[in-house]
Structure formats: structure tokens, C-alpha cells
Scaffold this active site. Structure first.
Site, PDB file in Angstrom:
ATOM      1  N   LYS A 221      46.833  35.423  36.842  1.00  0.00           N
ATOM      2  CA  LYS A 221      46.299  35.980  35.019  1.00  0.00           C
ATOM      3  C   LYS A 221      45.580  36.860  34.956  1.00  0.00           C
ATOM      4  O   LYS A 221      46.205  37.594  34.251  1.00  0.00           O
ATOM      5  CB  LYS A 221      45.637  34.270  34.599  1.00  0.00           C
ATOM      6  CG  LYS A 221      45.883  33.340  34.578  1.00  0.00           C
ATOM      7  CD  LYS A 221      45.325  31.913  33.584  1.00  0.00           C
ATOM      8  CE  LYS A 221      44.074  32.166  34.243  1.00  0.00           C
ATOM      9  NZ  LYS A 221      44.211  31.267  35.383  1.00  0.00           N
TER      10      LYS A 221
ATOM     11  N   ARG B 125      42.578  27.066  26.084  1.00  0.00           N
ATOM     12  CA  ARG B 125      41.875  26.511  27.770  1.00  0.00           C
ATOM     13  C   ARG B 125      42.588  25.094  27.391  1.00  0.00           C
ATOM     14  O   ARG B 125      42.065  23.993  28.099  1.00  0.00           O
ATOM     15  CB  ARG B 125      41.068  26.602  27.589  1.00  0.00           C
ATOM     16  CG  ARG B 125      40.028  26.779  28.857  1.00  0.00           C
ATOM     17  CD  ARG B 125      41.042  27.824  29.767  1.00  0.00           C
ATOM     18  NE  ARG B 125      40.547  27.792  30.836  1.00  0.00           N
ATOM     19  CZ  ARG B 125      40.439  29.081  31.322  1.00  0.00           C
ATOM     20  NH1 ARG B 125      40.709  30.346  31.115  1.00  0.00           N
ATOM     21  NH2 ARG B 125      39.327  29.097  32.814  1.00  0.00           N
TER      22      ARG B 125
ATOM     23  N   ARG C 126      38.521  35.974  46.476  1.00  0.00           N
ATOM     24  CA  ARG C 126      38.106  37.710  45.656  1.00  0.00           C
ATOM     25  C   ARG C 126      37.301  38.111  45.615  1.00  0.00           C
ATOM     26  O   ARG C 126      36.122  37.959  45.436  1.00  0.00           O
ATOM     27  CB  ARG C 126      38.406  36.223  44.204  1.00  0.00           C
ATOM     28  CG  ARG C 126      38.289  37.628  42.676  1.00  0.00           C
ATOM     29  CD  ARG C 126      39.433  36.992  41.366  1.00  0.00           C
ATOM     30  NE  ARG C 126      38.127  35.570  41.400  1.00  0.00           N
ATOM     31  CZ  ARG C 126      38.581  35.047  39.989  1.00  0.00           C
ATOM     32  NH1 ARG C 126      40.214  35.858  39.015  1.00  0.00           N
ATOM     33  NH2 ARG C 126      37.786  34.015  39.812  1.00  0.00           N
TER      34      ARG C 126
ATOM     35  N   ARG D 167      32.249  36.842  42.261  1.00  0.00           N
ATOM     36  CA  ARG D 167      32.033  35.765  41.101  1.00  0.00           C
ATOM     37  C   ARG D 167      31.383  34.834  41.123  1.00  0.00           C
ATOM     38  O   ARG D 167      31.733  34.118  42.594  1.00  0.00           O
ATOM     39  CB  ARG D 167      33.199  35.324  40.107  1.00  0.00           C
ATOM     40  CG  ARG D 167      33.406  35.950  39.038  1.00  0.00           C
ATOM     41  CD  ARG D 167      34.381  36.343  38.695  1.00  0.00           C
ATOM     42  NE  ARG D 167      35.249  34.738  37.741  1.00  0.00           N
ATOM     43  CZ  ARG D 167      36.324  34.370  37.631  1.00  0.00           C
ATOM     44  NH1 ARG D 167      37.403  34.981  37.087  1.00  0.00           N
ATOM     45  NH2 ARG D 167      36.260  33.512  36.977  1.00  0.00           N
TER      46      ARG D 167
ATOM     47  N   ARG E  59      36.581  23.563  38.813  1.00  0.00           N
ATOM     48  CA  ARG E  59      37.597  24.859  38.046  1.00  0.00           C
ATOM     49  C   ARG E  59      38.822  23.632  38.134  1.00  0.00           C
ATOM     50  O   ARG E  59      39.644  24.010  36.496  1.00  0.00           O
ATOM     51  CB  ARG E  59      37.474  25.826  38.006  1.00  0.00           C
ATOM     52  CG  ARG E  59      36.073  26.305  37.731  1.00  0.00           C
ATOM     53  CD  ARG E  59      36.030  27.203  38.278  1.00  0.00           C
ATOM     54  NE  ARG E  59      36.887  28.187  38.295  1.00  0.00           N
ATOM     55  CZ  ARG E  59      36.851  29.520  39.010  1.00  0.00           C
ATOM     56  NH1 ARG E  59      36.097  29.429  40.062  1.00  0.00           N
ATOM     57  NH2 ARG E  59      38.046  30.952  38.617  1.00  0.00           N
TER      58      ARG E  59
END
Ligand code: AP5
Length: 218
Positions: A15, A90, A128, A162, A173
């Protein structure tokens, strides 16, 4: 009529990568609730600490607070036209809130599902790395951090991971996505406002498809 583009997808679906490209190449503002919450972290207030805890545990920040933040942000001048919501709504409660906002702003909601097979999401997230100066998103497996085009970026110093990209948070998550966010697929599909995009392809292919579809009148 201007649009509110909603990007739906599991954590790691891409996203942020796509929203960033839409902003860079087409000037469509990227409104990322995750980025806004991360920015709040540095303020060290009780509220900021509570948000930090929720994010680390992979849960959702309360709906009212999230909505207030989105409303305030999208009332700014740069959001007068079409804008992209990356990470909002969400859940169904937030989606209902967005309907009200779209009415107030006289905009049409169009949702894109970036669909990616669940077994590659863990690798996308744990791999990431982000440049803390320009925000460019890399991945040690799929898009290795090479030199950045921007002269101010020294990737050796500026690359960060992160806090919620460790395996434990990632798994939580993904569960939150299944339980709370996935119902949005039916929500937008039922009202004929969902475009499904295969997110397991090259970034550029996905971008072209989304960008083209933003412009059609459906
Ligand atoms: P948020 O920041 O929104 O995180 P997320 O939804 O978990 O999504 P990510 O940012 O992790 O993934 P992405 O889909 O943007 O993927 P990306 O493009 O980076 O939210 C964080 C937290 O904030 C939430 O857990 C929650 O606590 C809170 N929050 C946020 N919004 C909220 C709301 N509305 N209500 C309540 N709480 C909220 O890509 C991932 C990796 O894959 C990168 O390394 C990238 O390089 C790579 N990649 C991307 N595309 C491709 C591709 N096509 N091929 C190969 N690799 C790719």
C-alpha cells in the site's frame, strides 16, 4: 467528481509503495495513518506512548481518534482534489465514518484491494528497510537498498527498520488484518466500488493498473 482512493491490503501488501508513487508521479496526496501515528511517537505524551504500545502489539488505534486525525488532515488545502488513503479505513466502523466524510467533502470513494499471498507477507515485512530521510522503501530480499537517487541520502546511515516489523508483531498484525480489515473487501464489493489488483507482481505493473483505474469513471 474528485475521489477518495482507499488502498486495502494486508500488512506488507504494498500500500505504502503504491501510494508513494501516486504522490510522486501524479501529485495525489498520500494520507498514511500509520505514518501519522509514527510521527506522533516522538512527542512522548501519554497518548503517544499508548499509541506506540498498540502499534507494537499489532492492534488498532481507537477508531474515534484515528478518524479525527484523518478528517483534520484531509481538510487541508492539498486534499481539495483526489487523495489516497493508505491504511484507513481499517474496519467496518471506520468505513462507515469515511462514508460520512466523503459526503461532507462531496467525493466518491473508490477502493483497491492489493491482493498478495499470505506466505510472502512475512518476508516482505521483516525484510523492509526505509530511508529515514526521504522515506524510500526497500527490501533486503526483493528490493535491496542500493544507492538512492537523492543526494542527501546516505543509505548506510539512514536506513531504518520499523519497530513493528519483527516477527512477533508481524504475526499479530496479520491476525488483526484477517479479523478486522478483511471484511472491508465485502463492504466495498457489495456496493460495486472495489477493484481487485494482483499485488504479487512487479511494482511498476501494479502501479500502472491502479493509476489507470483511478481515472476511469467507475
Ligand atoms: P501501517 O503503517 O498502515 O502498516 P500496515 O498496514 O501494517 O502496512 P505496512 O506499512 O506494513 O505495509 P504496506 O502494505 O504499506 O507495504 P509496503 O509498501 O511498505 O500501520 C501501522 C500500525 O498503525 C497498525 O498496525 C496500527 O496499529 C496503526 N494504524 C494504522 N492505521 C490505522 C487505522 N486506520 N486504525 C487504527 N490503527 C491504525 O511494502 C512492504 C515491503 O514489501 C517493502 O519492503 C517493499 O519494498 C516490498 N514490496 C512492496 N511491493 C512489492 C512488490 N510488488 N514486490 C516485491 N516487494 C514489494
Amino acid at each position: 467528481m474528485h475521489k477518495i482512493i482507499v488502498l486495502i491490503g494486508a500488512p506488507g501488501a504494498g500500500k505504502g509503495t503504491q501510494a508513494r508513487l501516486l504522490e510522486e508521479r501524479r501529485g495525489i496526496p498520500q494520507i498514511s495513518t500509520g505514518d501519522m501515528f509514527r510521527e506522533m511517537k516522538s512527542s512522548n505524551t501519554p497518548l503517544a506512548l499508548e499509541i506506540q504500545r498498540i502499534m507494537k502489539e499489532g492492534g488498532l488505534v481507537p477508531d474515534d481518534l484515528t478518524y479525527k486525525m484523518v478528517k483534520e488532515r484531509t481538510e487541508k488545502e492539498d486534499c481539495k482534489g483526489t487523495y489516497v488513503l493508505d491504511g484507513f479505513p481499517r474496519n467496518v466502523i471506520q468505513a462507515d465514518m469515511l462514508e460520512e466524510l466523503a459526503k461532507e467533502q462531496n467525493k466518491k470513494v473508490k477502493a483497491f484491494l492489493i491482493d498478495v499471498d499470505s506466505d510472502i507477507l512475512e518476508k516482505r515485512l521483516t525484510g523492509r528497510r526505509t530511508c529515514k530521510v526521504c522515506g524510500e522503501i526497500f527490501n533486503i530480499y526483493f528490493k535491496p537498498p542500493t544507492k538512492c537517487d537523492r543526494p542527501e541520502c546516505d543509505l548506510e546511515k539512514n536506513l531504518v527498520q520499523r519497530e513493528d516489523d519483527n516477527l512477533e508483531s508481524v504475526r499479530k498484525r496479520l491476525i488483526t488484518y484477517e479479523e478486522s480489515t478483511k471484511p472491508l473487501i465485502e463492504y466495498y464489493e457489495k456496493s460495486g466500488r472495489l477493484v481487485k489488483i494482483n499485488g504479487d507482481r512487479e511494482v511498476e505493473q501494479i502501479y500502472s493498473e491502479i493509476s489507470r483505474s483511478i481515472d476511469d469513471n467507475s
